[in-house]
Design a protein around this motif. Structure first.
Motif, PDB file in Angstrom:
ATOM      1  N   VAL A  74       0.871  -1.174   0.000  1.00  0.00           N
ATOM      2  CA  VAL A  74       0.000   0.000   0.000  1.00  0.00           C
ATOM      3  C   VAL A  74       0.909   1.226   0.000  1.00  0.00           C
ATOM      4  O   VAL A  74       1.687   1.421   0.944  1.00  0.00           O
ATOM      5  N   LYS A  75       0.865   2.001  -1.067  1.00  0.00           N
ATOM      6  CA  LYS A  75       1.729   3.179  -1.226  1.00  0.00           C
ATOM      7  C   LYS A  75       3.196   2.824  -1.037  1.00  0.00           C
ATOM      8  O   LYS A  75       3.961   3.549  -0.392  1.00  0.00           O
ATOM      9  N   GLY A  76       3.579   1.680  -1.586  1.00  0.00           N
ATOM     10  CA  GLY A  76       4.970   1.264  -1.565  1.00  0.00           C
ATOM     11  C   GLY A  76       5.413   0.527  -0.319  1.00  0.00           C
ATOM     12  O   GLY A  76       6.558   0.074  -0.251  1.00  0.00           O
ATOM     13  N   LEU A  77       4.536   0.396   0.686  1.00  0.00           N
ATOM     14  CA  LEU A  77       4.888  -0.275   1.929  1.00  0.00           C
ATOM     15  C   LEU A  77       4.153  -1.604   2.076  1.00  0.00           C
ATOM     16  O   LEU A  77       2.980  -1.722   1.712  1.00  0.00           O
ATOM     17  N   TRP A  78       4.850  -2.607   2.612  1.00  0.00           N
ATOM     18  CA  TRP A  78       4.213  -3.883   2.901  1.00  0.00           C
ATOM     19  C   TRP A  78       3.371  -3.746   4.172  1.00  0.00           C
ATOM     20  O   TRP A  78       3.865  -3.313   5.215  1.00  0.00           O
ATOM     21  N   VAL A  79       2.097  -4.114   4.081  1.00  0.00           N
ATOM     22  CA  VAL A  79       1.192  -4.057   5.236  1.00  0.00           C
ATOM     23  C   VAL A  79       0.391  -5.357   5.301  1.00  0.00           C
ATOM     24  O   VAL A  79       0.157  -6.008   4.277  1.00  0.00           O
ATOM     25  N   PRO A  80      -0.045  -5.768   6.511  1.00  0.00           N
ATOM     26  CA  PRO A  80      -0.831  -6.998   6.620  1.00  0.00           C
ATOM     27  C   PRO A  80      -2.203  -6.850   5.983  1.00  0.00           C
ATOM     28  O   PRO A  80      -2.833  -5.797   6.089  1.00  0.00           O
ATOM     29  N   LYS A  81      -2.636  -7.901   5.320  1.00  0.00           N
ATOM     30  CA  LYS A  81      -3.923  -7.882   4.616  1.00  0.00           C
ATOM     31  C   LYS A  81      -5.107  -8.032   5.566  1.00  0.00           C
ATOM     32  O   LYS A  81      -6.189  -7.499   5.313  1.00  0.00           O
ATOM     33  N   GLU A  82      -4.931  -8.769   6.661  1.00  0.00           N
ATOM     34  CA  GLU A  82      -6.062  -9.052   7.539  1.00  0.00           C
ATOM     35  C   GLU A  82      -5.588  -9.355   8.955  1.00  0.00           C
ATOM     36  O   GLU A  82      -4.393  -9.462   9.221  1.00  0.00           O
ATOM     37  N   THR A  83      -6.543  -9.466   9.851  1.00  0.00           N
ATOM     38  CA  THR A  83      -6.238  -9.853  11.219  1.00  0.00           C
ATOM     39  C   THR A  83      -5.838 -11.324  11.253  1.00  0.00           C
ATOM     40  O   THR A  83      -5.978 -12.033  10.259  1.00  0.00           O
ATOM     41  N   MET A  84      -5.353 -11.786  12.416  1.00  0.00           N
ATOM     42  CA  MET A  84      -4.874 -13.162  12.516  1.00  0.00           C
ATOM     43  C   MET A  84      -5.394 -13.820  13.789  1.00  0.00           C
ATOM     44  O   MET A  84      -5.279 -13.258  14.879  1.00  0.00           O
ATOM     45  N   ALA A  85      -5.986 -14.990  13.639  1.00  0.00           N
ATOM     46  CA  ALA A  85      -6.487 -15.724  14.802  1.00  0.00           C
ATOM     47  C   ALA A  85      -5.325 -16.180  15.675  1.00  0.00           C
ATOM     48  O   ALA A  85      -4.319 -16.676  15.173  1.00  0.00           O
ATOM     49  N   ILE A  86      -5.458 -15.997  16.990  1.00  0.00           N
ATOM     50  CA  ILE A  86      -4.434 -16.433  17.939  1.00  0.00           C
ATOM     51  C   ILE A  86      -4.829 -17.769  18.554  1.00  0.00           C
ATOM     52  O   ILE A  86      -4.101 -18.750  18.449  1.00  0.00           O
ATOM     53  N   THR A  87      -5.995 -17.804  19.192  1.00  0.00           N
ATOM     54  CA  THR A  87      -6.461 -19.040  19.818  1.00  0.00           C
ATOM     55  C   THR A  87      -7.930 -18.905  20.198  1.00  0.00           C
ATOM     56  O   THR A  87      -8.428 -17.791  20.389  1.00  0.00           O
ATOM     57  N   MET A  88      -8.612 -20.019  20.320  1.00  0.00           N
ATOM     58  CA  MET A  88      -9.994 -20.010  20.764  1.00  0.00           C
ATOM     59  C   MET A  88     -10.058 -19.587  22.229  1.00  0.00           C
ATOM     60  O   MET A  88      -9.115 -19.788  22.992  1.00  0.00           O
ATOM     61  N   ILE A  89     -11.179 -18.983  22.615  1.00  0.00           N
ATOM     62  CA  ILE A  89     -11.364 -18.533  23.996  1.00  0.00           C
ATOM     63  C   ILE A  89     -12.251 -19.529  24.733  1.00  0.00           C
ATOM     64  O   ILE A  89     -13.373 -19.825  24.302  1.00  0.00           O
ATOM     65  N   ASN A  90     -11.733 -20.033  25.831  1.00  0.00           N
ATOM     66  CA  ASN A  90     -12.507 -20.870  26.734  1.00  0.00           C
ATOM     67  C   ASN A  90     -12.976 -19.985  27.887  1.00  0.00           C
ATOM     68  O   ASN A  90     -12.162 -19.360  28.568  1.00  0.00           O
ATOM     69  N   GLU A  91     -14.287 -19.913  28.085  1.00  0.00           N
ATOM     70  CA  GLU A  91     -14.846 -18.986  29.069  1.00  0.00           C
ATOM     71  C   GLU A  91     -14.280 -19.209  30.473  1.00  0.00           C
ATOM     72  O   GLU A  91     -13.841 -18.259  31.138  1.00  0.00           O
ATOM     73  N   ALA A  92     -14.271 -20.449  30.916  1.00  0.00           N
ATOM     74  CA  ALA A  92     -13.789 -20.745  32.270  1.00  0.00           C
ATOM     75  C   ALA A  92     -12.313 -20.393  32.435  1.00  0.00           C
ATOM     76  O   ALA A  92     -11.901 -19.843  33.459  1.00  0.00           O
ATOM     77  N   SER A 184     -22.736 -17.979  15.186  1.00  0.00           N
ATOM     78  CA  SER A 184     -21.759 -18.691  16.006  1.00  0.00           C
ATOM     79  C   SER A 184     -21.627 -18.039  17.381  1.00  0.00           C
ATOM     80  O   SER A 184     -21.595 -16.821  17.509  1.00  0.00           O
ATOM     81  N   THR A 185     -21.574 -18.874  18.415  1.00  0.00           N
ATOM     82  CA  THR A 185     -21.426 -18.362  19.778  1.00  0.00           C
ATOM     83  C   THR A 185     -20.000 -18.527  20.299  1.00  0.00           C
ATOM     84  O   THR A 185     -19.685 -18.055  21.386  1.00  0.00           O
ATOM     85  N   SER A 186     -19.140 -19.202  19.544  1.00  0.00           N
ATOM     86  CA  SER A 186     -17.753 -19.371  19.974  1.00  0.00           C
ATOM     87  C   SER A 186     -16.987 -18.070  19.743  1.00  0.00           C
ATOM     88  O   SER A 186     -17.363 -17.238  18.920  1.00  0.00           O
ATOM     89  N   ARG A 187     -15.907 -17.901  20.517  1.00  0.00           N
ATOM     90  CA  ARG A 187     -15.083 -16.704  20.400  1.00  0.00           C
ATOM     91  C   ARG A 187     -13.612 -17.102  20.293  1.00  0.00           C
ATOM     92  O   ARG A 187     -13.201 -18.146  20.805  1.00  0.00           O
ATOM     93  N   ALA A 188     -12.826 -16.240  19.651  1.00  0.00           N
ATOM     94  CA  ALA A 188     -11.379 -16.455  19.565  1.00  0.00           C
ATOM     95  C   ALA A 188     -10.680 -15.114  19.739  1.00  0.00           C
ATOM     96  O   ALA A 188     -11.246 -14.054  19.431  1.00  0.00           O
ATOM     97  N   PHE A 189      -9.450 -15.169  20.248  1.00  0.00           N
ATOM     98  CA  PHE A 189      -8.612 -13.976  20.280  1.00  0.00           C
ATOM     99  C   PHE A 189      -7.992 -13.794  18.904  1.00  0.00           C
ATOM    100  O   PHE A 189      -7.493 -14.745  18.303  1.00  0.00           O
ATOM    101  N   TYR A 190      -8.019 -12.555  18.416  1.00  0.00           N
ATOM    102  CA  TYR A 190      -7.389 -12.208  17.143  1.00  0.00           C
ATOM    103  C   TYR A 190      -6.354 -11.117  17.363  1.00  0.00           C
ATOM    104  O   TYR A 190      -6.571 -10.192  18.158  1.00  0.00           O
ATOM    105  N   ALA A 191      -5.233 -11.209  16.653  1.00  0.00           N
ATOM    106  CA  ALA A 191      -4.274 -10.111  16.602  1.00  0.00           C
ATOM    107  C   ALA A 191      -4.773  -9.128  15.544  1.00  0.00           C
ATOM    108  O   ALA A 191      -5.006  -9.519  14.390  1.00  0.00           O
ATOM    109  N   LYS A 192      -4.950  -7.883  15.921  1.00  0.00           N
ATOM    110  CA  LYS A 192      -5.388  -6.874  14.963  1.00  0.00           C
ATOM    111  C   LYS A 192      -4.232  -6.530  14.025  1.00  0.00           C
ATOM    112  O   LYS A 192      -3.068  -6.816  14.320  1.00  0.00           O
TER     113      LYS A 192
END
Length: 206
Positions: A74-92, A184-192
């Motif tokens: 983007v304008k000559g610079l490399w940038v990430p295209k999207e967010t990235m999943a880290i891990t699923m979230i377990n409520e407990a 979907s009711t499941s959740r995951a942590f994502y790196a922005k």
């Protein structure tokens, strides 16, 4: 199994490798029924490290896990295209564990981040651009802010319940729904994307 430090060294030597060509050599399918096989780049990277392909939650190597993320210019610079999943979230587990005792932190510090070029959905090239790791971060303020994100998300879960978690929460990491369908009711942590940019940094001349 190989260690994280050895894997980083080997991957650094593979910078510039066209993963698409390697996928053909390894007979790894990149498209299934007209849709991209999302895991193909990770499978190629594992093969290049002489590792067995692994979709389990446990680390890919002895003390690490590979994560590939697409970058484009983007304008000559490399940038990430999207967010990235880290891990699923377990409520407990989320309610019980503070950041440094959490699976989220364990995942982040075990990851080797691999930036891979993206030129479009059907472009016949995808090179390995750069390698980095969470423990390469020298900015302690950033790590403190990631901890603050986690503790904010944790407090919301404790006070308002698991379903109150949403992608609007967190500056660097966020909890989002993950799974089939919009209900979907499941959740995951994502790196922005901002966090990915901080972990895999590119200069103007790269």
């Amino acid at each position: 199994m190989i260690t994280k430090s050895i894997a980083v060294k080997k991957l650094d030597e593979l910078i510039g490798t066209d993963l698409l060509k390697k996928a053909e050599e390894f007979n790894i399918t990149t498209f299934i029924n007209g849709k991209q096989n999302k895991g193909w780049k990770g499978m190629v990277l594992e093969k290049l490290l002489d590792m067995d392909t692994n979709n389990a939650q446990s680390p890919d190597g002895e003390d690490f896990e590979l994560k590939s993320t697409a970058y484009y210019r983007v304008k000559g610079l490399w940038v990430p295209k999207e967010t990235m999943a880290i891990t699923m979230i377990n409520e407990a587990s989320l309610i019980k564990n503070s950041f440094y005792n959490s699976h989220c932190y364990e995942k982040l510090k075990s990851m080797i981040f691999c930036a891979v070029t993206w030129y479009g959905q059907h472009i016949q090239k995808s090179e390995l651009l750069k390698i980095s790791s969470f423990d390469f971060i020298e900015n302690t303020n950033l790590i403190n802010e990631i901890e603050a994100d986690y503790e904010l998300i944790r407090s919301i879960c404790i006070k308002s319940g698991f379903t109150a978690l949403s992608g609007k929460q967190g500056k660097w990491i966020q909890p989002r729904t993950k799974g089939a369908g919009h209900g979907s009711t499941s959740r995951a942590f994502y790196a922005k994307k901002g966090l990915i940019k901080e972990i895999i940094k590119f200069g103007k001349d790269e």
